[in-house]
Write an enzyme that holds these catalytic residues in place. Sequence first.
Site, PDB file in Angstrom:
ATOM      1  N   HIS A   1       1.329   4.696   4.485  1.00 46.51           N
ATOM      2  CA  HIS A   1       0.615   5.295   3.355  1.00 46.51           C
ATOM      3  C   HIS A   1       1.047   6.744   3.147  1.00 46.51           C
ATOM      4  O   HIS A   1       1.325   7.177   2.024  1.00 46.51           O
ATOM      5  CB  HIS A   1      -0.898   5.240   3.592  1.00 46.51           C
ATOM      6  CG  HIS A   1      -1.436   3.846   3.652  1.00 46.51           C
ATOM      7  ND1 HIS A   1      -2.735   3.568   4.030  1.00 46.51           N
ATOM      8  CD2 HIS A   1      -0.853   2.644   3.389  1.00 46.51           C
ATOM      9  CE1 HIS A   1      -2.927   2.260   3.995  1.00 46.51           C
ATOM     10  NE2 HIS A   1      -1.810   1.678   3.604  1.00 46.51           N
ATOM     11  N   SER A  34       0.812  -1.216   0.000  1.00 48.08           N
ATOM     12  CA  SER A  34       0.000   0.000   0.000  1.00 48.08           C
ATOM     13  C   SER A  34       0.848   1.270   0.000  1.00 48.08           C
ATOM     14  O   SER A  34       0.490   2.266  -0.623  1.00 48.08           O
ATOM     15  CB  SER A  34      -0.942   0.013   1.207  1.00 48.08           C
ATOM     16  OG  SER A  34      -1.774  -1.119   1.213  1.00 48.08           O
TER      17      SER A  34
END
Length: 276
Positions: free
Chosen positions: A257, A204
């Site tokens: 992230h 991610s």
Amino acid sequence: MVEIGRLASPRAVMALTDYLKSQGIETHLEHVAQGTAIFVVDDSHATAAQREFAAFIHNPMDAKYLQASWDVGDNRTKLDYGAPGLQLLSQIITGAGPVTLITLIACVAIYIAMLFMPEAIFSALSFFGATSESHWQFWRLFTPSLLHFSLMHIAFNMLWWWYLGGRIENSLGSGRLLLLLVVAGTLPNMVQFFFDGPNFGGLSGVVYGLIGYSWVMSQWAPQRGLVLRPALMGFMLLSLVLGFSGVMGDNIANNAHLAGLLAGLVQGWLDSRRKS
């Protein structure tokens, strides 16, 4: 001449080159290991042709390609790219380069292996400190990015990796994507470890890096052929905010992230200033 991409299906090559011809863009074809390489004869048309190549990869059934074949080439009433399964495989291959495909295959293989040997795979690839045997193994800075813990987790990451990574690799080359993979697959892991410890995994952070990179390049160097819709950037930023708010649960690597997004923005800014 400038190469704009490669396609495995001869019919796909015909559909795209017919369309480019209808737009006044002359092409040259060469047979290569991955199928057919498409070159633009006039370098001044390279940017427009690269955009059209990206658009074709993601929607090869658009009516405009059939219309172009009627106007300047093959006038079949239906664009036939082969059996549906082969169409999908062809699109997956041509929509990506070697770095994109190798990384995708590695993540899927590791996920499957974890279904049978979860402790062994996690022990081998997790971040420093997650297991007692992890000290001094430098690859652990990166390898947690290859770990996925659910079908939804890997499906989401692989879809975006293929879509965004493939576009970057086809437009700018394997070297740029590989650098982005290493940077956005390492620094976010370090940040995540600093804030929340060693028990995490997933690509991610890299996906957010690809988003940031593509957005900067589309804004500051659109001639490179990368186009990212503002709505997609908005969606990912909203997901980031919701992640930090806790709405999406506690098992989300929000710091990775954010770090991945920042890494992509910085690398995109640096690459957008390059002359080539």
